[in-house]
Design a protein around this motif. Structure first.
Motif, PDB file in Angstrom:
ATOM      1  N   MET A  62     -19.694  13.722 -23.453  1.00  0.00           N
ATOM      2  CA  MET A  62     -18.711  14.531 -24.171  1.00  0.00           C
ATOM      3  C   MET A  62     -17.904  13.671 -25.139  1.00  0.00           C
ATOM      4  SD  MET A  62     -17.500  16.959 -21.028  1.00  0.00           S
ATOM      5  CE  MET A  62     -15.891  17.302 -21.671  1.00  0.00           C
ATOM      6  N   ALA A  63     -17.568  12.459 -24.711  1.00  0.00           N
ATOM      7  CA  ALA A  63     -16.799  11.566 -25.584  1.00  0.00           C
ATOM      8  C   ALA A  63     -17.626  11.167 -26.816  1.00  0.00           C
ATOM      9  CB  ALA A  63     -16.370  10.319 -24.810  1.00  0.00           C
ATOM     10  N   ILE A  64     -18.903  10.881 -26.619  1.00  0.00           N
ATOM     11  CA  ILE A  64     -19.776  10.543 -27.746  1.00  0.00           C
ATOM     12  C   ILE A  64     -19.879  11.737 -28.695  1.00  0.00           C
ATOM     13  CG2 ILE A  64     -22.168  10.008 -28.398  1.00  0.00           C
ATOM     14  CD1 ILE A  64     -22.318   8.428 -25.710  1.00  0.00           C
ATOM     15  N   CYS A  65     -20.044  12.930 -28.131  1.00  0.00           N
ATOM     16  CA  CYS A  65     -20.135  14.148 -28.952  1.00  0.00           C
ATOM     17  C   CYS A  65     -18.813  14.420 -29.661  1.00  0.00           C
ATOM     18  CB  CYS A  65     -20.519  15.343 -28.089  1.00  0.00           C
ATOM     19  SG  CYS A  65     -22.226  15.311 -27.559  1.00  0.00           S
ATOM     20  N   ALA A  66     -17.694  14.123 -29.000  1.00  0.00           N
ATOM     21  CA  ALA A  66     -16.388  14.324 -29.628  1.00  0.00           C
ATOM     22  C   ALA A  66     -16.262  13.429 -30.855  1.00  0.00           C
ATOM     23  CB  ALA A  66     -15.270  14.018 -28.633  1.00  0.00           C
ATOM     24  N   PHE A  67     -16.661  12.179 -30.703  1.00  0.00           N
ATOM     25  CA  PHE A  67     -16.621  11.243 -31.837  1.00  0.00           C
ATOM     26  C   PHE A  67     -17.537  11.723 -32.960  1.00  0.00           C
ATOM     27  CE2 PHE A  67     -15.813   7.266 -33.829  1.00  0.00           C
ATOM     28  CZ  PHE A  67     -16.990   6.901 -34.471  1.00  0.00           C
TER      29      PHE A  67
ATOM     30  N   LEU B 160     -32.971  10.157 -36.000  1.00  0.00           N
ATOM     31  CA  LEU B 160     -33.105  10.899 -34.738  1.00  0.00           C
ATOM     32  C   LEU B 160     -31.873  11.759 -34.496  1.00  0.00           C
ATOM     33  CD1 LEU B 160     -34.628  11.446 -32.036  1.00  0.00           C
ATOM     34  CD2 LEU B 160     -33.394   9.483 -31.096  1.00  0.00           C
ATOM     35  N   ILE B 161     -30.690  11.168 -34.727  1.00  0.00           N
ATOM     36  CA  ILE B 161     -29.446  11.916 -34.538  1.00  0.00           C
ATOM     37  C   ILE B 161     -29.396  13.108 -35.501  1.00  0.00           C
ATOM     38  CG2 ILE B 161     -26.913  11.805 -34.748  1.00  0.00           C
ATOM     39  CD1 ILE B 161     -27.156   8.868 -33.809  1.00  0.00           C
ATOM     40  N   GLN B 162     -29.778  12.846 -36.755  1.00  0.00           N
ATOM     41  CA  GLN B 162     -29.793  13.929 -37.755  1.00  0.00           C
ATOM     42  C   GLN B 162     -30.755  15.026 -37.347  1.00  0.00           C
ATOM     43  OE1 GLN B 162     -30.523  11.813 -41.510  1.00  0.00           O
ATOM     44  NE2 GLN B 162     -28.677  12.783 -42.285  1.00  0.00           N
ATOM     45  N   TYR B 163     -31.905  14.619 -36.779  1.00  0.00           N
ATOM     46  CA  TYR B 163     -32.916  15.579 -36.339  1.00  0.00           C
ATOM     47  C   TYR B 163     -32.362  16.461 -35.222  1.00  0.00           C
ATOM     48  CZ  TYR B 163     -37.471  17.348 -34.820  1.00  0.00           C
ATOM     49  OH  TYR B 163     -38.522  18.162 -34.489  1.00  0.00           O
ATOM     50  N   LEU B 164     -31.745  15.795 -34.222  1.00  0.00           N
ATOM     51  CA  LEU B 164     -31.227  16.538 -33.073  1.00  0.00           C
ATOM     52  C   LEU B 164     -30.003  17.373 -33.432  1.00  0.00           C
ATOM     53  CD1 LEU B 164     -31.614  13.878 -30.244  1.00  0.00           C
ATOM     54  CD2 LEU B 164     -32.912  15.969 -30.518  1.00  0.00           C
ATOM     55  N   ALA B 165     -29.272  16.953 -34.474  1.00  0.00           N
ATOM     56  CA  ALA B 165     -28.051  17.661 -34.853  1.00  0.00           C
ATOM     57  C   ALA B 165     -28.343  18.975 -35.568  1.00  0.00           C
ATOM     58  CB  ALA B 165     -27.189  16.774 -35.734  1.00  0.00           C
ATOM     59  N   SER B 166     -29.581  19.146 -36.013  1.00  0.00           N
ATOM     60  CA  SER B 166     -29.937  20.407 -36.681  1.00  0.00           C
ATOM     61  C   SER B 166     -30.182  21.462 -35.606  1.00  0.00           C
ATOM     62  CB  SER B 166     -31.205  20.194 -37.510  1.00  0.00           C
ATOM     63  OG  SER B 166     -31.860  21.424 -37.715  1.00  0.00           O
TER      64      SER B 166
ATOM     65  N   LEU C  91     -20.451  17.696 -36.657  1.00  0.00           N
ATOM     66  CA  LEU C  91     -21.692  18.264 -36.152  1.00  0.00           C
ATOM     67  C   LEU C  91     -21.356  19.448 -35.246  1.00  0.00           C
ATOM     68  CD1 LEU C  91     -23.528  14.956 -35.207  1.00  0.00           C
ATOM     69  CD2 LEU C  91     -23.851  16.320 -37.260  1.00  0.00           C
ATOM     70  N   LYS C  92     -21.880  20.627 -35.588  1.00  0.00           N
ATOM     71  CA  LYS C  92     -21.587  21.845 -34.797  1.00  0.00           C
ATOM     72  C   LYS C  92     -22.138  21.714 -33.382  1.00  0.00           C
ATOM     73  CE  LYS C  92     -21.167  25.614 -38.069  1.00  0.00           C
ATOM     74  NZ  LYS C  92     -21.800  25.388 -39.359  1.00  0.00           N
ATOM     75  N   LEU C  93     -23.346  21.141 -33.282  1.00  0.00           N
ATOM     76  CA  LEU C  93     -23.973  21.019 -31.963  1.00  0.00           C
ATOM     77  C   LEU C  93     -23.147  20.129 -31.036  1.00  0.00           C
ATOM     78  CD1 LEU C  93     -27.853  20.772 -32.218  1.00  0.00           C
ATOM     79  CD2 LEU C  93     -26.418  22.677 -31.556  1.00  0.00           C
ATOM     80  N   ALA C  94     -22.482  19.133 -31.619  1.00  0.00           N
ATOM     81  CA  ALA C  94     -21.673  18.214 -30.810  1.00  0.00           C
ATOM     82  C   ALA C  94     -20.550  18.987 -30.109  1.00  0.00           C
ATOM     83  CB  ALA C  94     -21.106  17.099 -31.675  1.00  0.00           C
ATOM     84  N   PHE C  95     -19.858  19.853 -30.865  1.00  0.00           N
ATOM     85  CA  PHE C  95     -18.785  20.649 -30.251  1.00  0.00           C
ATOM     86  C   PHE C  95     -19.343  21.612 -29.210  1.00  0.00           C
ATOM     87  CE2 PHE C  95     -15.566  18.821 -32.611  1.00  0.00           C
ATOM     88  CZ  PHE C  95     -15.742  18.902 -33.973  1.00  0.00           C
ATOM     89  N   MET C  96     -20.545  22.124 -29.465  1.00  0.00           N
ATOM     90  CA  MET C  96     -21.174  23.034 -28.512  1.00  0.00           C
ATOM     91  C   MET C  96     -21.481  22.305 -27.207  1.00  0.00           C
ATOM     92  SD  MET C  96     -24.601  25.325 -29.000  1.00  0.00           S
ATOM     93  CE  MET C  96     -24.086  26.069 -30.520  1.00  0.00           C
TER      94      MET C  96
ATOM     95  N   ALA D 261     -11.846  17.909 -28.905  1.00  0.00           N
ATOM     96  CA  ALA D 261     -12.536  16.633 -29.097  1.00  0.00           C
ATOM     97  C   ALA D 261     -11.553  15.468 -29.006  1.00  0.00           C
ATOM     98  CB  ALA D 261     -13.244  16.621 -30.457  1.00  0.00           C
ATOM     99  N   ILE D 262     -10.377  15.632 -29.585  1.00  0.00           N
ATOM    100  CA  ILE D 262      -9.356  14.566 -29.520  1.00  0.00           C
ATOM    101  C   ILE D 262      -8.896  14.380 -28.076  1.00  0.00           C
ATOM    102  CG2 ILE D 262      -6.994  13.958 -30.207  1.00  0.00           C
ATOM    103  CD1 ILE D 262      -7.650  15.434 -32.894  1.00  0.00           C
ATOM    104  N   LEU D 263      -8.738  15.493 -27.375  1.00  0.00           N
ATOM    105  CA  LEU D 263      -8.327  15.424 -25.960  1.00  0.00           C
ATOM    106  C   LEU D 263      -9.375  14.708 -25.114  1.00  0.00           C
ATOM    107  CD1 LEU D 263      -5.796  16.551 -24.608  1.00  0.00           C
ATOM    108  CD2 LEU D 263      -7.086  18.549 -23.938  1.00  0.00           C
TER     109      LEU D 263
END
Lengths: 242, 66
Positions: free
Chosen positions: A74-79, A4-10, A86-91, A160-162
């Protein structure tokens, strides 16, 4: 879960899925917010102590919850962005920061409006209020940092680290009413125990919390659609989608 | 009816606090939704207009070749 994560990360799959989901989310949001507003303003009885002033809870609590929830996302996406790149995570981090700052500010503002008639003051250096103010400063700091970093790739990792460093404030905000002797009341909603308010007040509150979560999803999807179309404009999967 | 409405707006004397909180919050939510929505709509309109112009110029070029 991983698939699911891989699917959403595309970006392509996320774009297609979110385009289909957006009208349904919007309709659900309208239904839930109507129930919450009407239930909270009309059908919920006045509080025995606070009278009708308690109705600010239907705005204040969802805003406060969203301010913490968005930072947690945001913290989950940063990790995820740092570990799996994952590009989408930073977005999501970049687009969620102003939203989180807005909800934090609203939580403080509506809390202040509520505090004046109840506590007799607009502001007090209470543990809950102070830690929420620190969260607002964290959000503002992230926004300033994002605009200051010229190089996007290096900047995304630094941000992301911040975000991960600042996540320590989230449990402090949540447990502040238990750890310190605060003016702010304890938790109204409990996961593993009955809530401390009547069902006639609780159900509209839960509806408003759900409505605000849906609102966050809708606005984030709208923003991500624009970012994806401007960033991936020449990709073949996008040419026929808009 | 009017009395019920006035009582509702009065909110037991706390109307100023309650309604200002709701108005500020929903104004913010409305603006926060409207800005990306309008930007997305403008982008899709521009894209449709650009693809129409591209189709039109292809048609013109073909007709001029004939």
């Amino acid at each position: 879960m991983w698939s699911l994560i891989q699917y959403l990360a595309s970006p392509k799959k996320f774009f297609v899925l979110s385009q289909h989901m957006l009208p349904w989310l919007s309709a659900l949001f309208l239904g839930v917010v109507s129930y919450g507003i009407i239930g909270g303003l009309v059908y919920a009885p006045p509080d025995y102590l606070q009278g009708d002033a308690f109705r600010i809870i239907y705005i204040h609590v969802p805003c406060a919850l969203l301010s913490l929830f968005i930072y947690a996302i945001m913290a989950i996406c940063a990790f995820a962005g740092l570990v799996w790149r994952l590009k989408l995570a930073f977005m999501v981090i970049r687009l969620s920061t102003p939203l989180g700052a807005g909800f934090t500010f609203l939580a403080l503002l509506t809390g202040s409006i509520w505090g004046k008639p109840m506590w007799g003051t607009w502001w007090i250096w209470d543990a809950r209020l102070t830690s929420e103010l620190i969260l607002l400063f964290l959000y503002l700091g992230l926004m300033l940092f994002q605009s200051a970093i010229a190089q996007q790739r290096a900047g995304e990792r630094a941000i992301a680290i911040l975000v991960l460093v600042g996540v320590v404030d989230i449990p402090i905000i949540h447990y502040s009413v238990y750890w310190w002797n605060t003016l702010h009341q304890g938790a109204t909603l409990k996961i593993f125990a009955p809530s401390s308010i009547d069902a006639s007040m609780l159900h509209p509150l839960l509806a408003m919390i759900g409505a605000f979560l849906l609102y966050y999803a809708i606005v984030l999807i709208l923003k991500m659609h624009y970012e994806l179309t401007s960033g991936f404009a020449n990709h073949h999967w996008l040419r026929n989608k808009t | 009816m009017m009395h019920a409405l006035i009582t509702f707006i009065h909110m037991g004397g706390y109307g100023g606090y309650v309604w200002s909180a709701y108005i500020i919050a929903f104004t913010y939510l409305g603006i926060q939704w409207f800005i990306p929505w309008r930007r997305w709509k403008k982008y899709t309109r521009r894209k449709v207009a650009n693809s129409d112009n591209a189709t039109h110029s292809v048609v013109l070029n073909r007709s001029s070749l004939q």
